[in-house]
Design a protein around this motif. Structure first.
Motif, short mmCIF file in Angstrom:
data_model
loop_
_atom_site.label_atom_id
_atom_site.label_comp_id
_atom_site.label_asym_id
_atom_site.label_seq_id
_atom_site.Cartn_x
_atom_site.Cartn_y
_atom_site.Cartn_z
N PRO A 118 -12.76 14.51 20.93
CA PRO A 118 -11.93 14.47 19.79
C PRO A 118 -12.41 13.14 18.72
O PRO A 118 -12.36 13.11 17.45
CB PRO A 118 -10.48 14.11 20.18
N SER A 119 -13.12 12.41 19.21
CA SER A 119 -13.39 10.78 18.52
C SER A 119 -14.75 11.28 18.06
O SER A 119 -15.32 10.57 17.28
CB SER A 119 -13.41 9.56 19.46
N ASP A 120 -15.63 12.23 18.58
CA ASP A 120 -16.90 12.44 17.84
C ASP A 120 -16.78 13.08 16.56
O ASP A 120 -15.88 13.95 16.24
CB ASP A 120 -17.68 13.52 18.98
N GLU A 121 -17.53 12.54 15.65
CA GLU A 121 -17.38 13.03 14.31
C GLU A 121 -18.17 14.10 13.99
O GLU A 121 -17.73 15.03 12.91
CB GLU A 121 -18.02 11.69 13.24
N GLU A 122 -19.35 14.30 14.70
CA GLU A 122 -20.18 15.35 14.49
C GLU A 122 -20.08 16.49 15.68
O GLU A 122 -19.81 16.00 16.95
CB GLU A 122 -21.67 15.01 14.37
N GLY A 123 -20.76 17.55 15.45
CA GLY A 123 -21.14 18.34 16.38
C GLY A 123 -20.00 19.98 16.31
O GLY A 123 -19.00 19.64 15.77
N PRO A 124 -20.36 20.81 17.05
CA PRO A 124 -19.53 21.79 17.28
C PRO A 124 -18.07 21.70 17.71
O PRO A 124 -17.93 20.87 18.45
CB PRO A 124 -20.19 22.84 17.99
N GLU A 176 -33.13 4.43 -3.07
CA GLU A 176 -31.58 3.75 -3.43
C GLU A 176 -30.53 4.48 -2.78
O GLU A 176 -29.65 3.73 -2.45
CB GLU A 176 -31.71 4.04 -4.76
N ARG A 177 -30.61 5.66 -2.25
CA ARG A 177 -29.52 6.41 -1.91
C ARG A 177 -29.62 6.39 -0.37
O ARG A 177 -30.50 6.96 0.11
CB ARG A 177 -29.05 7.54 -2.15
N VAL A 178 -28.66 5.91 0.60
CA VAL A 178 -28.82 5.37 1.72
C VAL A 178 -27.59 5.98 2.52
O VAL A 178 -26.42 5.90 2.10
CB VAL A 178 -29.24 4.21 2.41
N ALA A 179 -27.63 6.60 3.90
CA ALA A 179 -26.53 6.97 4.65
C ALA A 179 -26.75 6.41 5.78
O ALA A 179 -27.54 6.28 6.33
CB ALA A 179 -26.25 8.40 4.80
N HIS A 180 -25.47 5.86 6.32
CA HIS A 180 -25.53 4.96 7.60
C HIS A 180 -24.76 5.70 8.81
O HIS A 180 -23.86 6.39 8.54
CB HIS A 180 -24.74 3.54 7.23
N SER A 181 -25.13 5.59 9.97
CA SER A 181 -24.63 6.60 11.09
C SER A 181 -23.20 6.11 11.40
O SER A 181 -22.47 6.91 11.94
CB SER A 181 -25.71 6.34 12.31
N GLU A 186 -23.46 6.32 18.10
CA GLU A 186 -24.05 6.55 16.72
C GLU A 186 -23.14 7.87 16.15
O GLU A 186 -23.07 8.90 16.44
CB GLU A 186 -25.28 7.19 16.52
N GLN A 187 -22.14 7.51 15.03
CA GLN A 187 -21.14 8.59 14.94
C GLN A 187 -21.91 9.59 14.26
O GLN A 187 -21.45 10.84 14.18
CB GLN A 187 -20.26 7.89 13.87
N SER A 188 -22.87 9.27 13.38
CA SER A 188 -23.51 10.49 12.91
C SER A 188 -24.92 10.46 13.26
O SER A 188 -25.67 9.49 12.96
CB SER A 188 -23.58 10.33 11.20
N ARG A 189 -25.41 11.31 13.96
CA ARG A 189 -26.67 11.62 14.44
C ARG A 189 -27.64 12.10 13.37
O ARG A 189 -28.79 12.09 13.26
CB ARG A 189 -26.98 12.18 15.73
N LEU A 190 -26.88 13.13 12.42
CA LEU A 190 -27.34 13.88 11.47
C LEU A 190 -28.39 12.81 10.41
O LEU A 190 -29.07 13.36 9.74
CB LEU A 190 -26.48 14.67 10.73
#
Lengths: 457, 209
Positions: free
Chosen positions: A280-286, B90-95, B131-135
């Motif tokens: 639930p804490s994971d922000e990404e993924g299916p 200029e435009r950056v996203a952080h994980s 890493e909350q966002s790996r995208l």
């Protein structure tokens, strides 16, 4: 319209391929480059032989305990929230995937490259169910746009030239004409992003499934498999029963073997190690992950050591690139989903030998495939085994009589002399008509060796 | 209900087919169990003791088209800012601040940390727990990753041990290994970078304290 490709017409399809000069150029370039890169990567790896042997032993061990390891894998995956499905054949696997899509009202589907989904003809089944699958691997996407099938396990569109691909893009996507490969790839990046963003469902294959942890691994270079398994809210992974390996640590062996054998890389650009549903804490993924475990004829190979070894295959494609037959005729000539030497041994076992009986004969038995195989499959041995099975089922009465006579003649010297003298006197009696279709028959020497020996001594 | 029944049936039948096949296999002439091999480590390429792991890591990653920038202890963030300026981003996203998909599609670079590096292959390892966002490491055209030198491991085997954490229940749900920019050779085997993922991968190697 051209007749669909079929393994029953290997000879005519091969003849057609041999006359296709564009295909010949493409094949020569591709197989040569692949084999060269693989060779360099293997030569640079001093541990290669011990890695291969270790991998073969792990596979052999796993297959002899396949029930236990599959159950372990399923239990671990389920414990971490993955829904595990079992499918006895391709049709059942397609139905499972359609049902998941239907239950979620999903109609837009992205796919990353998976030979197993090709094997079960998933795209066709989904289209019938009014679900629109979009291939996202560049090569797969190209052949989907062209309405073709893959001609190589890891490079599905190697039979096409960049000019043909450019024409296809101009026709289907209305791009400006170009033959710059960079621009063609950029077109794919741009077009497919929209599909990724909108998809409800992502379907992938599985390179390795770890029994100990319930993890699945997907190896790739482009990044489309990462998108497919991260962006849509549902991820479905399809795996054959043979994809399971016992321990997480065993991955080290296979991660060194597969990329080197496939493309000559030390490691592919991306490895996705997916273990269970996101927390639930994971922000990404299916929010739903399904794994479909497919039999489709695989379990039938377990009983004999000679056939079981085919389940070692990790689908690297190395045997295709080194095969003198594949190098000449390409993948489509085989008329089967899996081409080349490995295709010639697994297709008859997966789909039955009735319609695929030409494939085990599409080989010179030179053994290059066996030498290149990273998991020690003795493909020539298996080809001979299948040939024997096919002959014993199909042999005609005339052939049986001929071989009986041959056996009679060969066991006594006087019978041998008699038969060679007869053949010399009446050469038209020799049953070599069909053999001569593609070869010249040298004929018998005017005098026998025995006579020459006797006269000269 | 019907579906559930079919599922159990398929599972039972496949497992039964396997058991029947294995019974026949064990009855085959000359059958013997292969040696137990799982868990035993073989074929690990030796890492030269004379060369520092970070140098091997750098060489491996550069050989596949990745960029490595070294900086002193505690200087990682500054080094990232300087690099982004140099790249005119200029435009950056952080994980750590997961962007929406639309934003992600617009930014020019994604910045993340990497939990480990692997010297043998020049690989960086990103875990979903950290890493909350790996995208951000996949969708933008440039990926910049901060890696601490003391997290560089010698080989794949040790990386597998680290991510395994002794218990599968504790493993990160998604672990991503990245080695260089996204690439394809699907058209005439011509190498093109940046087909779906980044065209550039920069790793900032921060020296340990």
């Amino acid at each position: 319209m051209k007749a669909p490709l079929s393994p029953e017409r290997f000879e005519s399809q091969a003849a057609e391929a041999l006359n296709d000069t564009q295909l010949q150029d493409a094949l020569q370039k591709a197989t040569g480059l692949f084999a060269e890169k693989r060779g360099a990567a293997v030569d640079a790896c001093e541990e290669w032989d011990s890695l291969r042997e270790h991998a073969r032993l792990i596979k052999e061990h796993t297959l002899l305990h396949l029930d236990e390891y599959l159950e372990n894998f399923a239990a671990q995956a389920e414990a971490s929230g993955v829904q595990v499905h079992w499918a006895r054949d391709g049709e059942e696997a397609c139905r499972v995937i359609e049902d998941i899509a239907r239950n979620a009202n999903a109609t837009r589907l992205v796919k990353s490259k998976s030979m197993t989904t090709e094997e079960i003809h998933l795209n066709k089944a989904l289209q019938v169910a009014e679900i629109d699958p979009v291939e996202t691997d560049l090569g797969e996407w190209i052949i989907q746009l062209a309405g073709e099938t893959p001609s190589h396990i890891i490079a599905p569109a190697i039979h096409k030239s960049k000019e043909q691909i450019a024409d296809l893009f101009v026709e289907k996507l209305a791009i400006e004409p170009t033959t710059e490969v960079e621009e063609l790839a950029a077109t794919a990046r741009k077009s497919l992003r929209r599909h990724f963003a909108e998809a409800d469902l992502g379907v992938s294959g599985v390179n390795f499934a770890v029994a100990e942890t319930g993890s699945i691994l997907i190896l790739e270079n482009e990044g489309n498999a990462r998108m497919t398994t991260t962006l849509p809210k549902i991820h479905i992974a399809l795996m054959g029963v043979e994809k399971v390996i016992p321990r997480f640590a065993d991955l080290a062996v296979f991660l060194r073997l597969l990329p080197r054998s496939g493309t000559g890389q030390k490691i592919t650009t991306y490895q996705s190690i997916l273990t269970g549903n996101p927390r639930p804490s994971d922000e990404e993924g299916p929010n739903q992950i399904h794994v479909v475990i497919l039999d489709n004829g695989r379990t039938g190979m377990l009983a004999k050591a000679v056939t079981r070894q085919a389940l070692n295959c990790i689908r690297c494609g190395a045997c295709l690139n080194v095969c003198p037959v594949y190098q000449q005729v390409g993948g489509h000539a085989y008329g089967s989903v899996y081409p080349g030497p490995i295709g010639a041994v697994i297709t008859p076992q997966l789909t039955g030998i009735e319609k695929t009986s030409r494939l085990p004969f599409a080989s010179s038995l030179c053994g290059a495939c066996r030498d290149a195989c990273p998991v020690g499959i003795d493909i020539p041995e298996l080809l001979l085994h299948l040939r024997a099975e096919i002959i014993s089922r199909q042999s005609r009465l005339s052939a049986r009589i001929a071989f009986r006579m041959w056996a009679w003649a060969m066991v006594k010297p006087w019978r041998y002399s008699l038969s060679t003298n007869l053949a010399r006197a009446f050469p038209f009696l020799l049953p070599v008509g069909r053999w001569k279709v593609n070869r010249s028959f040298p004929g018998l020497a005017p005098n026998s060796f025995r006579k020459w020996w006797k006269d000269s001594s | 209900m019907v579906e559930g029944f079919l599922m159990t049936e398929a599972r039972a039948e496949i497992l039964n087919r396997i058991r029947m096949g294995l019974t026949a296999a064990r009855a085959e002439e000359g059958f013997c169990y292969p040696a137990e091999v799982s868990g035993e480590q073989v074929g690990i390429p030796p890492i030269p003791q004379s060369t520092a792991l970070v140098d091997i890591f750098t060489e491996s990653l550069e050989s596949v088209g990745g960029f490595v920038h070294r900086c002193g202890p505690g200087e990682g963030d500054v080094a990232i800012q300087e690099l982004l300026k140099e790249l005119q981003v200029e435009r950056v996203a952080h994980s750590g601040v997961p962007p929406g998909l639309e934003e992600l599609l617009q930014v020019e670079a994604g910045v993340s940390s990497a939990q480990w590096g692997i010297a043998e292959t020049g690989t960086i390892v990103l875990t979903s727990d950290e890493e909350q966002s790996r995208l951000v490491s996949l969708v933008p055209p440039i990926h910049v990753a901060l890696l601490r030198e003391d997290n560089v491991l010698p080989n794949l085997d040790e990386a597998l041990v680290e991510v395994y954490r002794d218990n599968p229940a504790d493993m990160s749900r998604a672990i991503t290994w990245i080695t260089g920019p996204s690439r394809t050779a699907d058209i005439e085997l011509t190498l093109v970078v940046g087909v779906h993922g980044p065209r550039q991968l920069h790793v900032i190697l921060e020296a340990a304290q």
